[in-house]
Scaffold this motif. Structure first.
Motif, PDB file in Angstrom:
ATOM      1  N   ASN A  68       9.073  17.795  -1.733  1.00 42.25           N
ATOM      2  CA  ASN A  68       9.272  16.573  -1.836  1.00 42.25           C
ATOM      3  C   ASN A  68       8.688  15.830  -3.167  1.00 42.25           C
ATOM      4  OD1 ASN A  68      10.124  16.725   0.761  1.00 42.25           O
ATOM      5  ND2 ASN A  68       8.526  15.665   1.926  1.00 42.25           N
ATOM      6  N   ASP A  69       7.516  16.681  -3.495  1.00 41.93           N
ATOM      7  CA  ASP A  69       6.806  16.111  -4.841  1.00 41.93           C
ATOM      8  C   ASP A  69       7.587  16.390  -5.995  1.00 41.93           C
ATOM      9  OD1 ASP A  69       4.478  15.505  -3.281  1.00 41.93           O
ATOM     10  OD2 ASP A  69       3.381  17.274  -3.887  1.00 41.93           O
ATOM     11  N   SER A  70       8.332  17.399  -5.876  1.00 36.20           N
ATOM     12  CA  SER A  70       9.496  17.711  -6.980  1.00 36.20           C
ATOM     13  C   SER A  70      10.391  16.824  -7.113  1.00 36.20           C
ATOM     14  CB  SER A  70       9.980  19.198  -6.750  1.00 36.20           C
ATOM     15  OG  SER A  70       9.093  20.390  -6.881  1.00 36.20           O
ATOM     16  N   VAL A  71      10.974  16.185  -5.961  1.00 36.79           N
ATOM     17  CA  VAL A  71      11.963  15.210  -5.699  1.00 36.79           C
ATOM     18  C   VAL A  71      11.418  14.071  -6.384  1.00 36.79           C
ATOM     19  CG1 VAL A  71      13.373  13.705  -4.328  1.00 36.79           C
ATOM     20  CG2 VAL A  71      13.230  16.264  -3.928  1.00 36.79           C
ATOM     21  N   VAL A  72      10.111  13.494  -5.923  1.00 38.36           N
ATOM     22  CA  VAL A  72       9.659  12.381  -6.239  1.00 38.36           C
ATOM     23  C   VAL A  72       9.386  12.252  -7.816  1.00 38.36           C
ATOM     24  CG1 VAL A  72       7.578  10.997  -6.183  1.00 38.36           C
ATOM     25  CG2 VAL A  72       8.797  11.717  -4.130  1.00 38.36           C
ATOM     26  N   ALA A  73       8.951  13.284  -8.462  1.00 34.28           N
ATOM     27  CA  ALA A  73       8.776  13.472  -9.778  1.00 34.28           C
ATOM     28  C   ALA A  73      10.203  13.274 -10.648  1.00 34.28           C
ATOM     29  CB  ALA A  73       8.089  14.817 -10.325  1.00 34.28           C
ATOM     30  N   ALA A  74      11.059  14.212  -9.970  1.00 33.51           N
ATOM     31  CA  ALA A  74      12.477  14.067 -10.537  1.00 33.51           C
ATOM     32  C   ALA A  74      13.150  12.696 -10.596  1.00 33.51           C
ATOM     33  CB  ALA A  74      13.465  15.033 -10.026  1.00 33.51           C
ATOM     34  N   ALA A  75      12.720  11.994  -9.486  1.00 30.70           N
ATOM     35  CA  ALA A  75      13.216  10.592  -9.498  1.00 30.70           C
ATOM     36  C   ALA A  75      12.697   9.540 -10.609  1.00 30.70           C
ATOM     37  CB  ALA A  75      13.274  10.079  -7.945  1.00 30.70           C
ATOM     38  N   LEU A  76      11.275   9.694 -10.596  1.00 36.95           N
ATOM     39  CA  LEU A  76      10.880   8.780 -11.559  1.00 36.95           C
ATOM     40  C   LEU A  76      11.080   9.529 -12.866  1.00 36.95           C
ATOM     41  CD1 LEU A  76       7.125   8.984 -10.049  1.00 36.95           C
ATOM     42  CD2 LEU A  76       8.902   7.291  -9.866  1.00 36.95           C
ATOM     43  N   ALA A  77      11.664  10.719 -13.275  1.00 36.63           N
ATOM     44  CA  ALA A  77      12.120  11.025 -14.477  1.00 36.63           C
ATOM     45  C   ALA A  77      13.637  10.649 -14.769  1.00 36.63           C
ATOM     46  CB  ALA A  77      11.648  12.273 -14.803  1.00 36.63           C
ATOM     47  N   GLY A  78      14.361  10.465 -13.687  1.00 31.52           N
ATOM     48  CA  GLY A  78      15.814  10.083 -13.819  1.00 31.52           C
ATOM     49  C   GLY A  78      16.526  11.515 -13.898  1.00 31.52           C
ATOM     50  N   ASN A  93      12.344   6.385   3.377  1.00 28.05           N
ATOM     51  CA  ASN A  93      11.780   6.411   2.303  1.00 28.05           C
ATOM     52  C   ASN A  93      12.247   6.687   1.161  1.00 28.05           C
ATOM     53  OD1 ASN A  93       9.369   7.272   0.142  1.00 28.05           O
ATOM     54  ND2 ASN A  93       8.361   5.709   1.317  1.00 28.05           N
ATOM     55  N   TRP A  94      12.895   7.676   0.645  1.00 31.48           N
ATOM     56  CA  TRP A  94      13.955   7.703  -0.156  1.00 31.48           C
ATOM     57  C   TRP A  94      15.152   7.033  -0.321  1.00 31.48           C
ATOM     58  CZ3 TRP A  94      14.378  14.020  -0.520  1.00 31.48           C
ATOM     59  CH2 TRP A  94      12.934  14.728  -0.593  1.00 31.48           C
ATOM     60  N   ALA A  95      15.519   6.456   0.727  1.00 28.52           N
ATOM     61  CA  ALA A  95      16.685   5.619   0.638  1.00 28.52           C
ATOM     62  C   ALA A  95      15.969   4.472   0.063  1.00 28.52           C
ATOM     63  CB  ALA A  95      17.631   5.577   1.994  1.00 28.52           C
ATOM     64  N   TRP A  96      15.198   3.944   0.606  1.00 31.45           N
ATOM     65  CA  TRP A  96      14.406   2.465   0.254  1.00 31.45           C
ATOM     66  C   TRP A  96      14.115   2.510  -1.209  1.00 31.45           C
ATOM     67  CZ3 TRP A  96       8.942   2.209  -0.910  1.00 31.45           C
ATOM     68  CH2 TRP A  96       8.549   1.042  -1.128  1.00 31.45           C
ATOM     69  N   ALA A  97      13.617   3.921  -1.716  1.00 32.26           N
ATOM     70  CA  ALA A  97      12.920   4.010  -2.904  1.00 32.26           C
ATOM     71  C   ALA A  97      14.036   4.161  -4.079  1.00 32.26           C
ATOM     72  CB  ALA A  97      11.892   5.308  -2.966  1.00 32.26           C
ATOM     73  N   GLY A  98      15.429   4.274  -3.360  1.00 29.63           N
ATOM     74  CA  GLY A  98      16.403   4.352  -4.552  1.00 29.63           C
ATOM     75  C   GLY A  98      16.678   5.822  -5.020  1.00 29.63           C
ATOM     76  N   TYR A  99      16.219   6.995  -4.133  1.00 28.92           N
ATOM     77  CA  TYR A  99      16.726   8.167  -4.475  1.00 28.92           C
ATOM     78  C   TYR A  99      17.916   8.940  -3.764  1.00 28.92           C
ATOM     79  CZ  TYR A  99      11.346   8.473  -4.980  1.00 28.92           C
ATOM     80  OH  TYR A  99      10.056   8.156  -5.451  1.00 28.92           O
ATOM     81  N   LEU A 100      18.407   7.814  -2.664  1.00 31.55           N
ATOM     82  CA  LEU A 100      19.635   8.105  -2.001  1.00 31.55           C
ATOM     83  C   LEU A 100      20.493   7.314  -2.143  1.00 31.55           C
ATOM     84  CD1 LEU A 100      17.711  10.161   1.056  1.00 31.55           C
ATOM     85  CD2 LEU A 100      19.281  11.147  -0.812  1.00 31.55           C
ATOM     86  N   GLN A 101      21.772   7.425  -1.804  1.00 31.05           N
ATOM     87  CA  GLN A 101      22.864   6.566  -1.620  1.00 31.05           C
ATOM     88  C   GLN A 101      23.681   6.760  -0.410  1.00 31.05           C
ATOM     89  OE1 GLN A 101      26.578   7.056  -4.224  1.00 31.05           O
ATOM     90  NE2 GLN A 101      25.233   8.439  -5.242  1.00 31.05           N
ATOM     91  N   PRO A 102      24.094   5.535   0.333  1.00 27.89           N
ATOM     92  CA  PRO A 102      25.045   5.974   1.577  1.00 27.89           C
ATOM     93  C   PRO A 102      25.858   7.183   1.446  1.00 27.89           C
ATOM     94  CG  PRO A 102      24.422   3.507   1.060  1.00 27.89           C
ATOM     95  CD  PRO A 102      24.083   4.230  -0.142  1.00 27.89           C
ATOM     96  N   LEU A 103      25.959   7.752   2.673  1.00 32.01           N
ATOM     97  CA  LEU A 103      26.674   9.238   2.614  1.00 32.01           C
ATOM     98  C   LEU A 103      28.296   8.793   3.088  1.00 32.01           C
ATOM     99  CD1 LEU A 103      26.933  12.050   2.322  1.00 32.01           C
ATOM    100  CD2 LEU A 103      26.023  11.949   4.802  1.00 32.01           C
ATOM    101  N   PRO A 104      29.098   8.804   1.803  1.00 33.35           N
ATOM    102  CA  PRO A 104      30.571   8.336   2.241  1.00 33.35           C
ATOM    103  C   PRO A 104      31.347   9.528   2.757  1.00 33.35           C
ATOM    104  CG  PRO A 104      30.209   9.069  -0.179  1.00 33.35           C
ATOM    105  CD  PRO A 104      28.874   9.286   0.706  1.00 33.35           C
TER     106      PRO A 104
END
Length: 418
Positions: A68-78, A93-104
């Motif tokens: 989880n920490d790796s994902v958060v760090a990667a999200a902040l770094a793009g 939390n990840w959806a709200w924070a913009g890490y995920l998009q709706p699953l098509p």
């Protein structure tokens, strides 16, 4: 063939050029170090890559504790990959924070999936899991028979009074170190996953799910205080080991005869079956006043918001939803397959299988942890409150303080988008 025909064929091949290369998709997974799990997920990836010419998935695995920490760090770094593995209760939390998009994906594909395997936030599907996990009260037929204790069923679980009487009988026998093992040595996510459903069975909750704007009245109301007093009494009366429980006793105490009943998950059931075989029972959660409840939602797949190829990432996830893969994961790592069709293909969860009861427990008793971006904070607050109360802290004061902390976090984050 004459030379002219050969020349013409060579020209046509040259004009056509080489076959188009597959577009590369990246995936992150939490299972590094688990050889069986890694083999299974890599098989799905290999099968998908060979099944079509458009996409090629490559995987990078992380240790679960650092994931989880790796994902958060990667999200902040793009630097997020295309496909993310996400723990079900963390997904909002990840959806709200913009890490995920709706699953098509076509949601008809998951119509028969267990409820806990579907990750919805704000009315949209963000993730799908190939399995779920469930807990049960694990004991022995011979134990219940010896002490003349009724065997509960899904239709008729133990009431709070029956549970209390059973624990008192088992304690008074002197045959066990403790009549009940709650797994207090397991910290972190185990506490909200395993214990908040007991709070809900009393009629309380971690947060008010009607608005998700406050925990007031839910985590410190009359029902929650009654739960807290009952919870504290389990440790004060010597019914269960507390927070100082030796982790080795949690892992092996039931098999060694130290505990009469263990509040434990299907992932631990295989080892118990090896010891006790047909004498082993997996009992439903007790009804503590507002229905029997257990936790739901395990790891799931989603598409990162950074992916430039969501259609490709979704194609891989749809491919992974085949029953044969769900069954393979279940047989390999022991978790509950997401569909009845997959369950029927497994050794443990098929009709009459030794763990088939867990599928029904997950289907009938499971409830999600709060579906809110704020859950990641609420889980930690709840864990601390449960540990403090188990250690003798004042119930009402502890729950009031937990409410204040949760509400302050919600306010600080402008309601988390609810």
């Amino acid at each position: 063939m004459n030379r002219l025909a050969v020349l013409a064929g060579t020209i046509l091949v040259g004009l056509a050029g080489p076959a188009a290369a597959q577009t590369e998709l990246t995936m992150w997974y939490h299972g590094a170090g688990n050889e069986v799990e890694s083999k299974l997920i890599n098989q799905i990836i290999d099968d998908f890559n060979a099944s079509q010419d458009d996409w090629s998935v490559s995987i990078e695995s992380f240790p679960q504790g650092a994931y989880n920490d790796s994902v958060v760090a990667a999200a902040l770094a793009g630097n997020l990959p295309d496909i993310l593995d996400v723990d079900g209760p963390v997904m909002p939390n990840w959806a709200w924070a913009g890490y995920l998009q709706p699953l098509p994906i076509d949601e008809s594909l998951i119509a028969e999936y267990l409820p806990g395997t579907k990750g919805y936030w704000d009315g949209k599907l963000y993730s799908v899991g190939l399995w779920d996990a469930a807990v049960a009260m694990v004991t022995l037929k011979s134990t219940l028979e010896k002490y003349d204790i009724r065997t509960p069923t899904l239709d008729e679980p133990w009431t709070a009074e029956e549970l209390g009487a059973a624990l008192a009988t088992l304690k008074d026998s002197g045959d066990f170190d403790y009549p009940l093992d709650l797994g207090m040595a397991w910290t972190g996510e185990w506490y909200p996953y395993a214990f908040s459903p007991l709070l809900q069975s009393f009629g309380g909750d971690i947060v008010d799910r009607d608005t998700y704007a406050s925990a007031e009245g839910k985590l410190n109301g009359d029902e929650a205080i009654a739960f807290g007093e009952w919870w504290q009494s389990l440790f004060e009366d010597g019914m269960a080991p507390g927070t100082s429980q030796d982790p080795a006793d949690r892992d092996n105490g039931f098999n060694e005869g130290k505990y009469a009943i263990s509040w434990n998950g299907n992932w631990a059931a295989a080892g118990m079956l090896e010891v006790y075989g047909d004498d082993l029972l997996f009992l439903p959660a007790p009804d503590l006043g507002n229905g029997p409840k257990i936790g739901a939602a395990s790891w799931q797949f989603g598409v990162s918001a950074a992916s430039e190829h969501p259609e490709g990432a979704a194609a891989f996830i749809e491919f992974a939803l085949q029953d044969k893969y769900l069954a393979a994961f279940s047989d390999g790592i022991g978790l509950i397959p997401a569909t009845p069709g997959a369950a029927a293909m497994t050794e443990n969860y098929k009709e009459g299988g030794p763990l088939a009861v867990f599928f029904e427990l997950s289907k009938q008793q499971a409830v999600l942890r709060p579906v809110s971006p704020g859950y990641v904070v609420q889980a930690k607050v709840f864990e601390k409150a449960m540990a403090d109360i188990a250690n003798g802290a004042d119930v009402a004061d502890t729950l009031d303080a937990a409410v204040d902390e949760i509400d302050s976090d919600i306010e600080k984050n402008q309601g988390y988008g609810h």
